[in-house]
Write a protein that holds these residues in place. Structure first.
Motif, PDB file in Angstrom:
ATOM      1  N   UNK A   1       0.861  -1.194   0.000  1.00  0.00           N
ATOM      2  CA  UNK A   1       0.000   0.000   0.000  1.00  0.00           C
ATOM      3  C   UNK A   1       0.889   1.233   0.000  1.00  0.00           C
TER       4      UNK A   1
ATOM      5  N   UNK B   1       1.853   1.045   5.456  1.00  0.00           N
ATOM      6  CA  UNK B   1       1.809   1.733   4.165  1.00  0.00           C
ATOM      7  C   UNK B   1       3.095   2.540   3.916  1.00  0.00           C
ATOM      8  N   UNK B   2       3.432   2.646   2.645  1.00  0.00           N
ATOM      9  CA  UNK B   2       4.638   3.354   2.230  1.00  0.00           C
ATOM     10  C   UNK B   2       4.229   4.736   1.739  1.00  0.00           C
ATOM     11  N   UNK B   3       5.037   5.737   2.039  1.00  0.00           N
ATOM     12  CA  UNK B   3       4.699   7.096   1.595  1.00  0.00           C
ATOM     13  C   UNK B   3       5.459   7.448   0.319  1.00  0.00           C
ATOM     14  N   UNK B   4       4.749   8.086  -0.573  1.00  0.00           N
ATOM     15  CA  UNK B   4       5.357   8.477  -1.845  1.00  0.00           C
ATOM     16  C   UNK B   4       4.692   9.768  -2.297  1.00  0.00           C
ATOM     17  N   UNK B   5       5.233  10.902  -1.847  1.00  0.00           N
ATOM     18  CA  UNK B   5       4.663  12.195  -2.215  1.00  0.00           C
ATOM     19  C   UNK B   5       3.543  12.616  -1.287  1.00  0.00           C
ATOM     20  N   UNK B   6       2.931  13.734  -1.636  1.00  0.00           N
ATOM     21  CA  UNK B   6       1.899  14.324  -0.775  1.00  0.00           C
ATOM     22  C   UNK B   6       0.580  13.567  -0.823  1.00  0.00           C
ATOM     23  N   UNK B   7      -0.114  13.647   0.295  1.00  0.00           N
ATOM     24  CA  UNK B   7      -1.457  13.029   0.390  1.00  0.00           C
ATOM     25  C   UNK B   7      -2.242  13.803   1.431  1.00  0.00           C
ATOM     26  N   UNK B   8      -3.520  13.492   1.566  1.00  0.00           N
ATOM     27  CA  UNK B   8      -4.334  14.155   2.593  1.00  0.00           C
ATOM     28  C   UNK B   8      -5.433  13.231   3.103  1.00  0.00           C
ATOM     29  N   UNK B   9      -6.271  13.768   4.017  1.00  0.00           N
ATOM     30  CA  UNK B   9      -7.266  12.916   4.705  1.00  0.00           C
ATOM     31  C   UNK B   9      -8.598  12.836   3.951  1.00  0.00           C
ATOM     32  N   UNK B  10      -8.588  13.136   2.658  1.00  0.00           N
ATOM     33  CA  UNK B  10      -9.832  13.150   1.887  1.00  0.00           C
ATOM     34  C   UNK B  10     -10.601  11.827   1.898  1.00  0.00           C
ATOM     35  N   UNK B  11      -9.884  10.713   1.955  1.00  0.00           N
ATOM     36  CA  UNK B  11     -10.601   9.424   1.949  1.00  0.00           C
ATOM     37  C   UNK B  11     -11.418   9.257   3.223  1.00  0.00           C
TER      38      UNK B  11
ATOM     39  N   UNK C   1      -3.274   2.210   9.000  1.00  0.00           N
ATOM     40  CA  UNK C   1      -2.357   1.176   8.509  1.00  0.00           C
ATOM     41  C   UNK C   1      -0.920   1.691   8.594  1.00  0.00           C
TER      42      UNK C   1
ATOM     43  N   UNK D   1       0.580  10.303  10.916  1.00  0.00           N
ATOM     44  CA  UNK D   1       1.192   9.889   9.643  1.00  0.00           C
ATOM     45  C   UNK D   1       1.773  11.088   8.883  1.00  0.00           C
ATOM     46  N   UNK D   2       1.361  12.290   9.303  1.00  0.00           N
ATOM     47  CA  UNK D   2       1.953  13.485   8.684  1.00  0.00           C
ATOM     48  C   UNK D   2       3.147  13.894   9.526  1.00  0.00           C
TER      49      UNK D   2
ATOM     50  N   UNK E   1       1.195  11.149  -3.916  1.00  0.00           N
ATOM     51  CA  UNK E   1       0.955  11.455  -5.336  1.00  0.00           C
ATOM     52  C   UNK E   1       1.842  10.643  -6.287  1.00  0.00           C
TER      53      UNK E   1
END
Lengths: 94, 407
Positions: A76, B32-42, B29, B70-71, A80
């Motif tokens: 997972x 999970x692996x981080x790859x770039x920006x994300x947000x809590x929209x889900x 979770x 996670x941030x 972006x």
């Protein structure tokens, strides 16, 4: 590597949040990777969490965008997807 | 969560069955692996979708800080909080969210912004003082409300959460003391111009062995004999020991117990915090509905944690009894170096209607006991030192006392 007919090696799902900036970026990035590296040997399902929240709920997807790699090895990845190299590693390509 | 809620009197399963309530474990979770920006929209999409199905207007988010962990930097967490706040306002939801407080050293955690965004901020605190834990609640801000900014103790019991605001006591609201009731001791009735007054707060202080417990047991036995109900709260002895110790001075509490007119409330001060002690005792009072409450002894209340804890407990108890017109007769252990009751509990003397001091006097070859009425509001009480002794038939005053004498 061989390609068994009708059974793609790489199966992925991308959870996006409508047209939010990072979601659009993630979709572009993964589409590029698919076109360049995976050719016909993959499936990519795009799920908009605002259209189908139940799918996100079922897998505890709280962050968007989230890429779920189902095969060859479950992984997972949130974000972006700007780091192509990391995704290729996760897919076992590099 | 469903099981835990049951222990504090909340049935979540029953609520869910109504179709108006939905609980979801939004587990984070960590693989999970981080790859770039994300947000809590889900998360917002899930809340929005579920709320629509349920037609919910109220959203509760427990431990938002866990998700926001996670941030990695404070700025990102601030962004997410802004995102959440804007989205909640757009959707028209009322939202209650909980977050941990980050202790000093103060650093920018990104959560400070939540205080500014929220319309109402409530601070919960658990403090341990002298081995006694007390939960406290404080409204930090509440836009457009005339809230009380003080701290209030609160309890989590099997009936839910109980806040006990001492400041909510309205002094003007309680009635004045009622008619005289016999103290169970004829000499004392005379010295007090007729007895204690129903619904008054009375304190008897004295050294160990001066007969404080005998005084209040005389009152309890007399009232029960007259058909009234008495609750005997003891912070020092178990009920069989109290009953047994009163046989020698000729006070038989057994018939009162058997008739159901006398009940005991035994509590070890150390066992619970003062709020729980108060809650338990008030609940006992509400169930039993006594005419009179006797407490032996209030000096033990200091062991509930501190002088302040004892003071809080007693003030709230006394006012609560005054509101219900329940006589509150208390004993207090006098400290050797002080003329009257000198514990922290002396601070409550101003809200006592009657104060009685018991002393030993040295006559040369033996000690006698004497009683002094320090005050008794609204009565022509005795001002003399009255000698008494503890006989096989209760407390007996030696001279004929008159209320008017020696004033």
């Amino acid at each position: 590597m061989g390609t068994p007919a009708g059974f793609p090696e790489y199966r992925m799902r991308l959870f996006v949040a409508g047209t939010e900036r990072n979601s659009v970026m993630a979709l572009n990035n993964i589409t590029n990777i698919c076109r360049t590296h995976l050719k016909d040997n993959h499936t990519l399902e795009i799920i908009d969490v605002f259209e189908n929240h139940a799918a996100a709920m079922a897998e505890n997807i709280l962050l968007a965008p989230t890429l779920v790699i189902d095969t060859p090895c479950r992984e997972i990845i949130v974000g972006n997807l700007e780091n192509e190299r990391q995704i290729l590693t996760a897919l076992g390509i590099r | 969560m469903r099981q835990n809620a049951l222990t504090v009197g909340m049935d979540i399963t029953a609520l869910e069955q109504t179709g108006h309530f939905f609980v979801w474990h939004a587990g984070v979770d960590h693989t999970q692996v981080k790859n770039g920006e994300f947000n809590i929209d889900a998360l917002l999409a899930i809340i929005q979708g579920q709320a629509r199905q349920l037609q919910a207007r109220i959203i509760m988010i427990d431990a938002l800080d866990v998700l926001l962990r996670v941030f990695h930097d404070a700025e990102q967490r601030e962004d997410q909080l802004y995102r959440l706040n804007t989205w909640l306002k757009d959707q028209g939801f009322t939202c209650i969210l909980t977050t941990k407080v980050f202790p000093p050293p103060k650093q920018n955690t990104g959560f400070d912004i939540a205080d500014y965004m929220a319309d109402c901020v409530i601070f919960l605190d658990l403090r341990i003082l002298n081995q006694v834990a007390t939960r406290r609640i404080r409204v930090v801000k509440y836009r457009g409300s005339g809230f009380i900014p003080n701290e209030h103790p609160y309890l989590i019991t099997s009936q839910g959460i109980n806040v006990l605001p001492v400041t909510s006591i309205e002094l003007a609201a309680y009635p004045p003391p009622g008619p005289f009731v016999s103290t169970g001791i004829s000499g004392l009735d005379a010295a007090l111009d007729g007895g204690y007054r129903h619904g008054a707060a009375i304190m008897i202080s004295g050294d160990s062995g001066t007969g404080k417990t005998t005084f209040i047991a005389s009152f309890a036995a007399c009232c029960c004999d007259a058909g009234q109900k008495v609750l005997f709260a003891s912070f020092e002895e178990a009920s069989p020991a109290i009953i047994d110790s009163m046989i020698s001075p000729g006070i038989d509490l057994q018939p009162a117990v058997e008739s159901g007119r006398l009940q005991f409330h035994i509590a070890l001060p150390e066992a619970l915090g003062p709020e729980e002690q108060l809650f338990d005792l008030l609940q006992k009072i509400a169930l039993f509905k006594p005419d009179h409450l006797v407490i032996d002894s209030i000096s033990a209340c200091r062991r509930m944690g501190s002088d302040t804890a004892a003071f809080d407990f007693l003030v709230r108890l006394i006012y609560s009894c005054k509101m219900k017109q329940i006589t509150c007769l208390m004993t207090d252990q006098k400290l050797p170096e002080s003329p009257f009751a000198a514990t922290a509990t002396a601070a409550i003397s101003s809200i006592c209607d009657t104060m009685i001091a018991l002393n030993f006097i040295d006559t040369g070859d033996h000690t006698d006991r004497e009683m002094t009425v320090i005050k008794s509001r609204g009565t022509h009480h005795s001002r003399k030192h009255e000698n008494f002794h503890i006989s096989d038939n209760g407390i007996v005053f030696l001279q004929k006392t008159t209320a008017q004498g020696g004033r």
